[in-house]
Scaffold this active site. Structure first.
Site, PDB file in Angstrom:
ATOM      1  N   CYS A 115      -4.002  -3.958   5.980  1.00 18.39           N
ATOM      2  CA  CYS A 115      -3.724  -4.077   4.536  1.00 18.39           C
ATOM      3  C   CYS A 115      -4.973  -4.446   3.734  1.00 18.39           C
ATOM      4  O   CYS A 115      -5.025  -4.245   2.524  1.00 18.39           O
ATOM      5  CB  CYS A 115      -2.632  -5.106   4.290  1.00 18.39           C
ATOM      6  SG  CYS A 115      -1.112  -4.686   5.116  1.00 18.39           S
ATOM      7  N   HIS A 269      -2.923  -6.219  -3.256  1.00 19.54           N
ATOM      8  CA  HIS A 269      -2.220  -5.397  -2.259  1.00 19.54           C
ATOM      9  C   HIS A 269      -0.720  -5.593  -2.470  1.00 19.54           C
ATOM     10  O   HIS A 269      -0.253  -6.705  -2.728  1.00 19.54           O
ATOM     11  CB  HIS A 269      -2.639  -5.870  -0.859  1.00 19.54           C
ATOM     12  CG  HIS A 269      -1.720  -5.428   0.217  1.00 19.54           C
ATOM     13  ND1 HIS A 269      -1.358  -4.110   0.385  1.00 19.54           N
ATOM     14  CD2 HIS A 269      -1.077  -6.123   1.197  1.00 19.54           C
ATOM     15  CE1 HIS A 269      -0.531  -4.016   1.418  1.00 19.54           C
ATOM     16  NE2 HIS A 269      -0.344  -5.228   1.919  1.00 19.54           N
ATOM     17  N   ASN A 299       5.516  -1.234   0.711  1.00 22.76           N
ATOM     18  CA  ASN A 299       4.173  -1.626   1.170  1.00 22.76           C
ATOM     19  C   ASN A 299       3.522  -0.418   1.850  1.00 22.76           C
ATOM     20  O   ASN A 299       3.971   0.007   2.908  1.00 22.76           O
ATOM     21  CB  ASN A 299       4.316  -2.799   2.151  1.00 22.76           C
ATOM     22  CG  ASN A 299       2.982  -3.301   2.689  1.00 22.76           C
ATOM     23  OD1 ASN A 299       1.953  -2.656   2.519  1.00 22.76           O
ATOM     24  ND2 ASN A 299       3.008  -4.442   3.350  1.00 22.76           N
TER      25      ASN A 299
HETATM   26  N1  ACO Z   1      18.525  -6.994   5.498  1.00 22.93           N
HETATM   27  C1  ACO Z   1      19.390  -7.994   5.593  1.00 22.93           C
HETATM   28  N2  ACO Z   1      19.173  -9.083   6.331  1.00 22.93           N
HETATM   29  C2  ACO Z   1      18.021  -9.158   6.987  1.00 22.93           C
HETATM   30  C3  ACO Z   1      17.060  -8.154   6.921  1.00 22.93           C
HETATM   31  C4  ACO Z   1      17.343  -7.026   6.146  1.00 22.93           C
HETATM   32  N3  ACO Z   1      16.491  -5.997   6.008  1.00 22.93           N
HETATM   33  N4  ACO Z   1      15.983  -8.523   7.663  1.00 22.93           N
HETATM   34  C5  ACO Z   1      16.261  -9.709   8.186  1.00 22.93           C
HETATM   35  N5  ACO Z   1      17.496 -10.102   7.793  1.00 22.93           N
HETATM   36  C6  ACO Z   1      18.210 -11.344   8.093  1.00 22.93           C
HETATM   37  C7  ACO Z   1      17.664 -12.047   9.321  1.00 22.93           C
HETATM   38  O1  ACO Z   1      18.249 -11.500  10.495  1.00 22.93           O
HETATM   39  C8  ACO Z   1      18.084 -13.475   9.066  1.00 22.93           C
HETATM   40  O2  ACO Z   1      19.431 -13.598   9.409  1.00 22.93           O
HETATM   41  P1  ACO Z   1      19.971 -14.989  10.077  1.00 22.93           P
HETATM   42  O3  ACO Z   1      19.713 -16.069   9.051  1.00 22.93           O
HETATM   43  O4  ACO Z   1      21.419 -14.699  10.315  1.00 22.93           O
HETATM   44  O5  ACO Z   1      19.167 -15.174  11.322  1.00 22.93           O
HETATM   45  C9  ACO Z   1      17.993 -13.614   7.543  1.00 22.93           C
HETATM   46  O6  ACO Z   1      17.997 -12.269   7.030  1.00 22.93           O
HETATM   47  C10 ACO Z   1      16.739 -14.318   7.085  1.00 22.93           C
HETATM   48  O7  ACO Z   1      15.629 -13.769   7.795  1.00 22.93           O
HETATM   49  P2  ACO Z   1      14.193 -14.246   7.538  1.00 22.93           P
HETATM   50  O8  ACO Z   1      13.232 -13.395   8.329  1.00 22.93           O
HETATM   51  O9  ACO Z   1      14.107 -15.722   7.708  1.00 22.93           O
HETATM   52  O10 ACO Z   1      14.057 -13.860   5.975  1.00 22.93           O
HETATM   53  P3  ACO Z   1      12.971 -14.257   4.954  1.00 22.93           P
HETATM   54  O11 ACO Z   1      13.609 -14.933   3.819  1.00 22.93           O
HETATM   55  O12 ACO Z   1      11.762 -14.875   5.585  1.00 22.93           O
HETATM   56  O13 ACO Z   1      12.521 -12.813   4.432  1.00 22.93           O
HETATM   57  C11 ACO Z   1      10.755 -11.182   4.710  1.00 22.93           C
HETATM   58  C12 ACO Z   1      11.995 -11.835   5.337  1.00 22.93           C
HETATM   59  C13 ACO Z   1      11.189 -10.425   3.468  1.00 22.93           C
HETATM   60  C14 ACO Z   1      10.181 -10.210   5.729  1.00 22.93           C
HETATM   61  C15 ACO Z   1       9.753 -12.308   4.341  1.00 22.93           C
HETATM   62  O14 ACO Z   1       9.533 -13.166   5.420  1.00 22.93           O
HETATM   63  C16 ACO Z   1       8.443 -11.726   3.915  1.00 22.93           C
HETATM   64  O15 ACO Z   1       8.356 -11.079   2.891  1.00 22.93           O
HETATM   65  N6  ACO Z   1       7.380 -11.989   4.665  1.00 22.93           N
HETATM   66  C17 ACO Z   1       6.101 -11.367   4.410  1.00 22.93           C
HETATM   67  C18 ACO Z   1       6.015 -10.186   5.280  1.00 22.93           C
HETATM   68  C19 ACO Z   1       5.200  -9.086   4.711  1.00 22.93           C
HETATM   69  O16 ACO Z   1       4.960  -8.958   3.536  1.00 22.93           O
HETATM   70  N7  ACO Z   1       4.807  -8.225   5.620  1.00 22.93           N
HETATM   71  C20 ACO Z   1       4.107  -7.044   5.193  1.00 22.93           C
HETATM   72  C21 ACO Z   1       3.001  -6.730   6.073  1.00 22.93           C
HETATM   73  S1  ACO Z   1       1.690  -7.819   5.934  1.00 22.93           S
HETATM   74  C22 ACO Z   1       1.074  -7.595   4.497  1.00 22.93           C
HETATM   75  O17 ACO Z   1       1.045  -6.492   3.991  1.00 22.93           O
HETATM   76  C23 ACO Z   1       0.553  -8.755   3.803  1.00 22.93           C
END
Ligand code: ACO
Length: 342
Positions: A115, A269, A299
């Site tokens: 990224c 980004h 993304n």
């Molecule tokens: N739809 C519905 N529910 C989902 C999904 C989905 N797509 N994905 C995960 N869940 C569920 C999980 O299973 C979990 O369920 P549980 O509580 O029953 O176990 C619940 O949602 C919460 O999951 P978390 O992973 O804790 O959710 P969080 O609030 O952290 O959000 C996310 C996840 C959106 C990925 C967040 O952590 C994030 O944005 N992180 C940054 C990641 C990122 O941007 N990566 C991109 C690549 S790196 C970069 O470009 C910088």
């Protein structure tokens, strides 16, 4: 007298595939919802390529857009720098494939920065231009991610985030009496920053296939378990992204004796609307100065920065003379920033 060269952004171009995949479309493939995705990421839809299209095809189209905008012929380029985490082949990289599609003979190098790839490529290109070695450099960031994500409940934490697309920039050399600074109103790249923390390498990665020490490039068992799909600890990525993006911006501001309010436009980004909003809030930068288009494209990794830049320029949000700050963070961990007088 020693000649001094600086890099000016001549043009920025983009290409995204026509096929739109909405959050609603994804709900047919996994347990997710439009609300869950939009609330946590800002994403409403993304673009996916059709069968038969390669990453270098997207990069080629974005390159053509940038070259047309700067009215530079591909044959006049001195260097191509390509960046992707989703190349056509394991080797060679997409740089040479794009060079061939552009029918030019400029050397083409690939730079792996995930990224942060585009900010690192800008930094690299700027160094070549400042050294006097090259005058016209094409940078391309291109990604096809729709083929390496899992459309099922197991992959839903990753698959809802990513999209396909490409962006490109032409940087040109200009001979100047004084290099651009934050205060002298000279146009061009003023400052660059690159950072890495390899202790986070396995927090967001595709680890197989590879040469990590296993006897095979990928085993049959790993293939059937789909070990070639990305793994991500979303919370760790979120936390590190906010920290490193904030630190990068603060470092650039401090060493150029700027206040956050001096920046006209921030082009981050596009990983997550919440990450970028959190960083902008910590920095005290007004919301309207921070560009976003993750809503439409998800993304797109190394392509997100030039795609966002290209749209911001076309919409008149980035204009000549403005002080522009780019920011990126991603797998590696890697991060980068560029300060530009547009
Ligand atoms: N739809 C519905 N529910 C989902 C999904 C989905 N797509 N994905 C995960 N869940 C569920 C999980 O299973 C979990 O369920 P549980 O509580 O029953 O176990 C619940 O949602 C919460 O999951 P978390 O992973 O804790 O959710 P969080 O609030 O952290 O959000 C996310 C996840 C959106 C990925 C967040 O952590 C994030 O944005 N992180 C940054 C990641 C990122 O941007 N990566 C991109 C690549 S790196 C970069 O470009 C910088």
């Amino acid at each position: 007298m020693k000649q001094i060269f600086c890099s000016t952004v001549s043009s920025v171009g983009m290409y995204v595939p026509e096929k739109i995949v909405t959050n609603e479309d994804l709900t047919k493939l996994m347990d997710t919802s439009d609300e869950w995705i939009e609330e946590r990421t800002g994403i409403k839809e993304r673009r996916f390529v059709e069968s038969g299209v390669a990453t270098s095809d997207l990069g080629h189209k974005a390159a053509i857009d940038a070259l047309n905008k700067s009215r530079i012929k591909s044959q006049d380029l001195d260097l191509i720098i390509a960046t992707t985490l989703s190349p056509d082949f394991y080797f060679p990289g997409i740089g040479v494939l794009i060079q061939n599609k552009l029918s030019c003979d400029a050397p083409a190098i690939d730079l792996r920065g995930q990224c942060s790839g585009f900010t690192w490529a800008m930094t690299t290109a700027d160094s070549f231009i400042r050294s006097g070695q090259y005058k016209k450099i094409l940078i391309v960031g291109a990604e096809i991610q729709s083929r390496v994500i899992e459309f099922s409940n197991r992959g839903r934490n990753v698959s809802v985030l990513f999209g396909d697309g490409a962006g490109a920039m032409v940087l040109q050399s200009r001979e100047v009496e004084h290099l651009p600074t934050a205060t002298n109103n000279e146009r061009g790249i003023i400052d660059n920053l690159m950072g890495s923390d390899g202790s986070g390498a396995e927090i967001l990665a595709i680890k197989r296939p590879g040469m990590s020490g296993e006897d095979e490039f990928i085993t049959t068992e790993e293939t059937s378990e789909k070990a070639y799909l990305p793994i991500m600890d979303g919370r760790q990525v979120f936390k590190n992204a906010v920290r490193r993006l904030f630190e990068s911006a603060t470092t650039i501001l401090e060493r150029n004796k700027l206040k956050a309010s001096d920046i006209d436009v921030v082009i981050p980004h596009q990983a997550n609307l919440r990450i970028n909003s959190a960083v902008a809030e910590k920095l005290g930068i007004e919301k309207h100065k921070v560009m976003h288009n993750i809503q439409k494209y998800g993304n797109t990794t190394s392509a997100s920065l030039p795609i966002c830049m290209s749209e911001a320029c076309d919409e008149g949000k980035v204009k000549k003379g403005m002080l522009v700050l780019t920011l990126a963070f991603g797998s590696g961990f890697s991060w980068g920033a560029n300060l530009i007088r547009w």
